[in-house]
Motif scaffolding. Sequence first.
Motif, PDB file in Angstrom:
ATOM      1  N   ILE A  99       6.962   3.425  -2.841  1.00 45.43           N
ATOM      2  CA  ILE A  99       5.967   4.600  -3.650  1.00 45.43           C
ATOM      3  C   ILE A  99       6.873   5.459  -4.355  1.00 45.43           C
ATOM      4  CG2 ILE A  99       4.547   4.473  -1.601  1.00 45.43           C
ATOM      5  CD1 ILE A  99       5.753   7.264  -0.773  1.00 45.43           C
ATOM      6  N   PHE A 100       8.151   5.075  -4.586  1.00 48.82           N
ATOM      7  CA  PHE A 100       9.130   5.837  -5.737  1.00 48.82           C
ATOM      8  C   PHE A 100       9.216   5.166  -6.947  1.00 48.82           C
ATOM      9  CE2 PHE A 100       9.865   7.913  -1.616  1.00 48.82           C
ATOM     10  CZ  PHE A 100       9.476   9.095  -1.997  1.00 48.82           C
ATOM     11  N   SER A 101       8.733   3.747  -6.870  1.00 46.98           N
ATOM     12  CA  SER A 101       8.804   2.901  -7.954  1.00 46.98           C
ATOM     13  C   SER A 101       8.029   3.295  -9.092  1.00 46.98           C
ATOM     14  CB  SER A 101       8.599   1.337  -7.519  1.00 46.98           C
ATOM     15  OG  SER A 101       7.220   1.126  -7.214  1.00 46.98           O
ATOM     16  N   ARG A 102       8.280   2.317 -10.211  1.00 47.76           N
ATOM     17  CA  ARG A 102       7.213   2.712 -11.542  1.00 47.76           C
ATOM     18  C   ARG A 102       5.985   2.085 -11.276  1.00 47.76           C
ATOM     19  NH1 ARG A 102       9.820   4.770 -15.641  1.00 47.76           N
ATOM     20  NH2 ARG A 102       8.416   3.665 -17.337  1.00 47.76           N
ATOM     21  N   ARG A 103       5.833   1.094 -10.246  1.00 46.81           N
ATOM     22  CA  ARG A 103       4.906   0.219 -10.192  1.00 46.81           C
ATOM     23  C   ARG A 103       3.686   0.826  -9.021  1.00 46.81           C
ATOM     24  NH1 ARG A 103       5.678  -5.814  -8.365  1.00 46.81           N
ATOM     25  NH2 ARG A 103       5.214  -5.869 -10.650  1.00 46.81           N
ATOM     26  N   LEU A 104       2.308   1.015  -9.676  1.00 42.24           N
ATOM     27  CA  LEU A 104       1.508   1.579  -8.581  1.00 42.24           C
ATOM     28  C   LEU A 104       1.041   0.969  -7.405  1.00 42.24           C
ATOM     29  CD1 LEU A 104      -0.811   3.956  -9.054  1.00 42.24           C
ATOM     30  CD2 LEU A 104      -2.336   2.282  -9.818  1.00 42.24           C
ATOM     31  N   VAL A 105       1.227   1.617  -6.452  1.00 44.67           N
ATOM     32  CA  VAL A 105       0.655   1.069  -5.128  1.00 44.67           C
ATOM     33  C   VAL A 105      -0.745   1.234  -5.077  1.00 44.67           C
ATOM     34  CG1 VAL A 105       0.897   1.509  -2.658  1.00 44.67           C
ATOM     35  CG2 VAL A 105       2.954   1.682  -4.160  1.00 44.67           C
ATOM     36  N   THR A 106      -1.755   0.008  -4.743  1.00 45.68           N
ATOM     37  CA  THR A 106      -2.971   0.329  -4.829  1.00 45.68           C
ATOM     38  C   THR A 106      -3.486   0.344  -3.447  1.00 45.68           C
ATOM     39  OG1 THR A 106      -3.244  -2.218  -5.193  1.00 45.68           O
ATOM     40  CG2 THR A 106      -3.326  -0.868  -7.070  1.00 45.68           C
ATOM     41  N   LEU A 107      -4.519   1.047  -3.016  1.00 44.96           N
ATOM     42  CA  LEU A 107      -5.117   1.250  -1.755  1.00 44.96           C
ATOM     43  C   LEU A 107      -6.447   0.678  -1.718  1.00 44.96           C
ATOM     44  CD1 LEU A 107      -3.746   4.590  -1.218  1.00 44.96           C
ATOM     45  CD2 LEU A 107      -2.723   2.739  -0.318  1.00 44.96           C
ATOM     46  N   PRO A 108      -7.085   0.327  -0.622  1.00 40.07           N
ATOM     47  CA  PRO A 108      -8.498   0.168  -0.692  1.00 40.07           C
ATOM     48  C   PRO A 108      -9.061   1.647  -0.782  1.00 40.07           C
ATOM     49  CG  PRO A 108      -7.475   0.033   1.429  1.00 40.07           C
ATOM     50  CD  PRO A 108      -6.406   0.293   0.620  1.00 40.07           C
ATOM     51  N   THR A 109     -10.525   1.170  -1.405  1.00 38.71           N
ATOM     52  CA  THR A 109     -11.202   2.547  -1.418  1.00 38.71           C
ATOM     53  C   THR A 109     -11.745   3.221  -0.052  1.00 38.71           C
ATOM     54  OG1 THR A 109     -11.756   1.961  -3.697  1.00 38.71           O
ATOM     55  CG2 THR A 109     -13.179   3.771  -2.656  1.00 38.71           C
ATOM     56  N   PRO A 110     -11.464   4.538   0.148  1.00 39.51           N
ATOM     57  CA  PRO A 110     -11.852   4.826   1.682  1.00 39.51           C
ATOM     58  C   PRO A 110     -13.289   5.354   1.456  1.00 39.51           C
ATOM     59  CG  PRO A 110     -10.767   6.774   0.528  1.00 39.51           C
ATOM     60  CD  PRO A 110     -10.496   5.334  -0.354  1.00 39.51           C
ATOM     61  N   LYS A 111     -13.958   5.178   2.678  1.00 34.79           N
ATOM     62  CA  LYS A 111     -15.490   5.576   3.017  1.00 34.79           C
ATOM     63  C   LYS A 111     -15.451   6.072   4.388  1.00 34.79           C
ATOM     64  CE  LYS A 111     -18.586   3.261   0.009  1.00 34.79           C
ATOM     65  NZ  LYS A 111     -19.552   2.365  -0.180  1.00 34.79           N
ATOM     66  N   PHE A 112     -15.887   7.499   4.610  1.00 39.42           N
ATOM     67  CA  PHE A 112     -15.959   7.894   5.929  1.00 39.42           C
ATOM     68  C   PHE A 112     -17.182   8.186   6.403  1.00 39.42           C
ATOM     69  CE2 PHE A 112     -12.178   9.407   3.126  1.00 39.42           C
ATOM     70  CZ  PHE A 112     -11.118   9.078   4.081  1.00 39.42           C
ATOM     71  N   ILE A 113     -17.565   7.546   7.512  1.00 41.27           N
ATOM     72  CA  ILE A 113     -18.821   7.522   8.078  1.00 41.27           C
ATOM     73  C   ILE A 113     -18.875   8.177   9.480  1.00 41.27           C
ATOM     74  CG2 ILE A 113     -21.078   6.378   8.400  1.00 41.27           C
ATOM     75  CD1 ILE A 113     -20.386   6.110   5.507  1.00 41.27           C
ATOM     76  N   VAL A 114     -19.813   9.026   9.788  1.00 45.02           N
ATOM     77  CA  VAL A 114     -19.951   9.539  11.224  1.00 45.02           C
ATOM     78  C   VAL A 114     -21.434   9.514  11.516  1.00 45.02           C
ATOM     79  CG1 VAL A 114     -19.961  11.705  12.350  1.00 45.02           C
ATOM     80  CG2 VAL A 114     -18.544  11.449  10.758  1.00 45.02           C
ATOM     81  N   PHE A 115     -21.555   8.609  12.918  1.00 43.83           N
ATOM     82  CA  PHE A 115     -22.614   8.536  13.522  1.00 43.83           C
ATOM     83  C   PHE A 115     -22.844   9.261  14.432  1.00 43.83           C
ATOM     84  CE2 PHE A 115     -21.406   4.315  11.727  1.00 43.83           C
ATOM     85  CZ  PHE A 115     -22.400   4.191  10.882  1.00 43.83           C
ATOM     86  N   TYR A 116     -23.825  10.181  14.403  1.00 43.50           N
ATOM     87  CA  TYR A 116     -24.159  11.272  15.314  1.00 43.50           C
ATOM     88  C   TYR A 116     -25.474  10.932  16.194  1.00 43.50           C
ATOM     89  CZ  TYR A 116     -25.944  15.704  17.143  1.00 43.50           C
ATOM     90  OH  TYR A 116     -26.079  16.644  18.072  1.00 43.50           O
ATOM     91  N   ASN A 117     -25.448  11.087  17.496  1.00 44.89           N
ATOM     92  CA  ASN A 117     -26.523  10.828  18.324  1.00 44.89           C
ATOM     93  C   ASN A 117     -26.445  11.804  19.373  1.00 44.89           C
ATOM     94  OD1 ASN A 117     -24.373   9.597  20.275  1.00 44.89           O
ATOM     95  ND2 ASN A 117     -25.863   8.285  20.831  1.00 44.89           N
ATOM     96  N   GLY A 118     -26.076  13.123  19.235  1.00 42.76           N
ATOM     97  CA  GLY A 118     -26.060  14.162  20.079  1.00 42.76           C
ATOM     98  C   GLY A 118     -27.368  14.705  20.271  1.00 42.76           C
TER      99      GLY A 118
END
Length: 163
Positions: A99-118
Amino acid sequence: MTNKRNYKGKVFAMLLEEKERALELYNAVNNSTYDDPSMVEINTIEGGFELSIQNDASFIFDNILSIYEHQSTYCPNMPLRSLVYFATLIQKKYMNRDIFSRRLVTLPTPKFIVFYNGVEPQPEYSEMKLSDCFLKTDDEKSMLELVCKVYNINKEQGVARTL
């Protein structure tokens, strides 16, 4: 109540350990029709002896890192918890790259989902934001934001009617 809540969470997590079910839920959430579960990479944080963090379900598909949580009790800290889950998953999978190199570290795009059934009434759909946790806010946008999409999956109240 705690035992029932833990049981529901474990059942949810167990169901999404199967690639076919993970893809089925991914399709439902994203209104897509993918049909190759072999492309799903399950990466749920299992906890363990030295790691006290565990999430319900997470996987990578189509360069999207889906982090899904099941809640039977409303928890306003889900964005904060999701940030910890995301950081843990990224550290496990990507920190061996330079992560300190000149090359970009690519990541998957995060999606955060909560399923509520209270039992507490909640809207069919809502969003929780990490910035709601910040002590100091101003008119400028925060330099860090994380949004959890919350779906109420109760048959009587929520989005389960349409999923």
